[in-house]
Design a protein around this motif. Structure first.
Motif, short mmCIF file in Angstrom:
data_model
loop_
_atom_site.label_atom_id
_atom_site.label_comp_id
_atom_site.label_asym_id
_atom_site.label_seq_id
_atom_site.Cartn_x
_atom_site.Cartn_y
_atom_site.Cartn_z
N ASN A 329 0.84 -1.20 0.00
CA ASN A 329 0.00 0.00 0.00
C ASN A 329 0.88 1.25 0.00
O ASN A 329 2.10 1.17 0.17
CB ASN A 329 -0.95 0.04 1.20
CG ASN A 329 -2.18 0.90 0.92
OD1 ASN A 329 -2.37 1.39 -0.18
ND2 ASN A 329 -3.02 1.08 1.93
N GLY A 330 0.22 2.39 -0.17
CA GLY A 330 0.88 3.67 -0.05
C GLY A 330 0.81 4.15 1.39
O GLY A 330 -0.24 4.01 2.05
N LYS A 331 1.87 4.72 1.88
CA LYS A 331 1.92 5.19 3.27
C LYS A 331 0.91 6.29 3.54
O LYS A 331 0.45 6.47 4.68
CB LYS A 331 3.33 5.69 3.57
CG LYS A 331 3.61 5.99 5.03
CD LYS A 331 5.08 6.34 5.23
CE LYS A 331 5.40 6.59 6.69
NZ LYS A 331 6.85 6.90 6.87
N LEU A 332 0.51 7.02 2.48
CA LEU A 332 -0.38 8.17 2.64
C LEU A 332 -1.83 7.84 2.31
O LEU A 332 -2.65 8.76 2.19
CB LEU A 332 0.11 9.33 1.75
CG LEU A 332 1.58 9.72 1.91
CD1 LEU A 332 1.94 10.85 0.96
CD2 LEU A 332 1.88 10.11 3.35
N ASP A 333 -2.18 6.58 2.20
CA ASP A 333 -3.55 6.18 1.86
C ASP A 333 -4.53 6.68 2.90
O ASP A 333 -4.35 6.45 4.10
CB ASP A 333 -3.63 4.64 1.76
CG ASP A 333 -4.94 4.16 1.18
OD1 ASP A 333 -5.82 4.98 0.89
OD2 ASP A 333 -5.08 2.93 1.02
N ILE A 355 5.85 -1.00 1.07
CA ILE A 355 5.13 0.24 1.36
C ILE A 355 5.75 1.36 0.52
O ILE A 355 6.97 1.56 0.52
CB ILE A 355 5.22 0.57 2.86
CG1 ILE A 355 4.50 -0.50 3.68
CG2 ILE A 355 4.62 1.95 3.15
CD1 ILE A 355 4.70 -0.39 5.18
N TYR A 356 4.90 2.08 -0.20
CA TYR A 356 5.36 3.19 -1.04
C TYR A 356 5.24 4.48 -0.23
O TYR A 356 4.13 4.93 0.06
CB TYR A 356 4.53 3.25 -2.32
CG TYR A 356 4.77 2.04 -3.20
CD1 TYR A 356 5.78 2.03 -4.15
CD2 TYR A 356 4.01 0.87 -3.05
CE1 TYR A 356 6.03 0.92 -4.94
CE2 TYR A 356 4.24 -0.25 -3.82
CZ TYR A 356 5.26 -0.22 -4.77
OH TYR A 356 5.50 -1.33 -5.54
N PRO A 357 6.36 5.08 0.16
CA PRO A 357 6.33 6.20 1.11
C PRO A 357 5.60 7.44 0.61
O PRO A 357 5.06 8.20 1.40
CB PRO A 357 7.81 6.49 1.38
CG PRO A 357 8.55 5.90 0.23
CD PRO A 357 7.75 4.71 -0.20
N LYS A 358 5.55 7.64 -0.72
CA LYS A 358 4.84 8.79 -1.27
C LYS A 358 3.52 8.39 -1.93
O LYS A 358 2.84 9.21 -2.52
CB LYS A 358 5.71 9.51 -2.30
CG LYS A 358 6.98 10.11 -1.69
CD LYS A 358 7.81 10.83 -2.75
CE LYS A 358 9.07 11.42 -2.14
NZ LYS A 358 9.91 12.10 -3.17
#
Length: 387
Positions: A329-333, A355-358
């Motif tokens: 997932n994305g960290k900012l979801d 995990i995609y940090p942006k």
């Protein structure tokens, strides 16, 4: 379920001008308006006079009807098969967008039915062929799309499904990547969506997944003893659940952008459904309507009451043995909390994660495309399942 109007809904809607701007920005490039021509976004945006979902459906359906008529004419004249397939696929995408995120009215329901019809016309020209599988189950019918790559004897299989707005037709877009990796692809609808006969909260929904696995194991052209499952968005929940309940029959499961425990709690769910949903084209109202429809609830109060019971932690599953599980997932979801990846990793068997940090929902954004994420997932499945 009785659909609430926008004025009655507890969820915020994007202002019309923002919806128009997003329509223009995303058309032909970004979910959910991929698969159409970029100029279509401007055409539809200029025609919209309100947020009425039937108006949205009518404008996109006009384009769908035109593309479908072109495909039919070319088909009748014995024209190029690839062009016919492309036109039917284009018509499908117009009607898919017209029903987006889910049918909530006569016009959006009609658009959904047209999307199915055009997808299946296009599928007659798919290579490898697409088989529409129908499985009798407890007085209902389960439907999936199976594509088996050519030249591979008894390939392993990936069963995949999406969330509340991306249904089995959309999931077939990842099949070519699966085929390249040596997998057959089997796309299904998540409970509460598409042609799935049961709601997300129905106890029969669990058994339906097992029935799909039962069926795949009867096939002689694939090797479903090497089975991977991949659930996306609100459907990722079922992949994490199956990793525990069907651990003996699954070689690898992908939890891609979903909820497992924290995301079902009222303190997260209420603002996610009513205030946030930054990537939803209509704003939170679209997420609220589509999730409510999938869940089979008719009010926010009912939603918040039943959702906590879906928690895999509350159900006592997380400390039980599980199949290998990849969490992405994305960290900012703001639709599914990143904490739900951590709760999965803090219990039971060791898990893996990307995990995609942006990234936002599903890891998208911050320079990362769907295709890059899909490659990461399929490569992991190849290591875990394709042995």
């Amino acid at each position: 379920m009785t659909t609430q109007t926008q004025s009655q809904s507890p969820a915020r809607a994007r202002p019309l001008e923002e919806v128009k701007a997003e329509t223009i920005r995303r058309a032909g490039k970004l979910n959910p308006l991929d698969g159409v021509r970029p100029e279509d976004g401007t055409l539809v945006a200029n025609a919209l006079t309100s947020l009425d979902r039937d108006e949205w459906a009518r404008e996109w359906s006009k384009l769908g009807a035109k593309a479908a008529a072109e495909a039919q004419q070319l088909e009748k004249s014995g024209g190029d098969k690839k062009k016919i397939c492309d036109l039917y696929t284009l018509a499908f995408n117009y009607f898919r967008i017209a029903r987006y995120p889910c049918p909530i009215s006569p016009a959006t329901q009609a658009a959904y039915e047209s999307s199915l019809r055009n997808f299946r016309h296009a599928a007659k020209y798919f290579d490898p062929p697409l088989e529409i599988v129908e499985i009798p189950f407890e007085g209902k019918k389960l439907i999936g799309y199976l594509q088996v790559p050519r030249g591979i004897a008894k390939p392993p299989v990936i069963m995949s499904w999406g969330g509340v707005d991306g249904w089995k037709e959309d999931r077939t877009k990842a099949h070519p990547l699966m085929h390249e990796a040596g997998f057959a692809g089997f796309a299904i609808d998540m409970p509460g969506t598409g042609e799935h006969p049961f709601k997300y909260t129905d106890p029969q929904a669990d058994r339906a997944f097992s029935a799909f696995i039962d069926y795949l194991l009867t096939r002689t052209d694939i090797d479903a003893t090497r089975l991977g499952v991949w659930g996306g968005s609100y459907g990722a929940y079922w992949a994490a659940k199956l990793a525990h309940t069907e651990a003996a029959r699954i070689k690898g499961a992908v939890f891609h952008g979903g909820n497992a425990h924290y995301g079902f709690q009222p303190e997260w769910m209420k603002p996610a459904l009513t205030e946030r949903a930054s990537v939803a084209i209509f704003g939170p109202i679209g997420l609220y309507q589509s999730r409510s429809r999938a869940m089979g609830v008719s009010s926010l109060e009912e939603f918040l009451k039943v959702a906590p019971g879906l928690s895999l932690k509350t159900q006592g599953l997380l400390d039980k043995p599980s199949a290998p599980l990849l969490c992405v997932n994305g960290k900012l979801d703001d639709q599914a909390p990143i904490d739900d990846i951590y709760v999965l990793m803090e219990h039971g068997n060791p898990k893996e994660a990307r995990i995609y940090p942006k990234g936002v929902h599903m890891g998208r954004g911050g320079g990362t495309t769907d295709e890059e994420i899909w490659h990461t997932i399929v490569n992991w499945l190849k290591l875990r399942v394709g042995k």
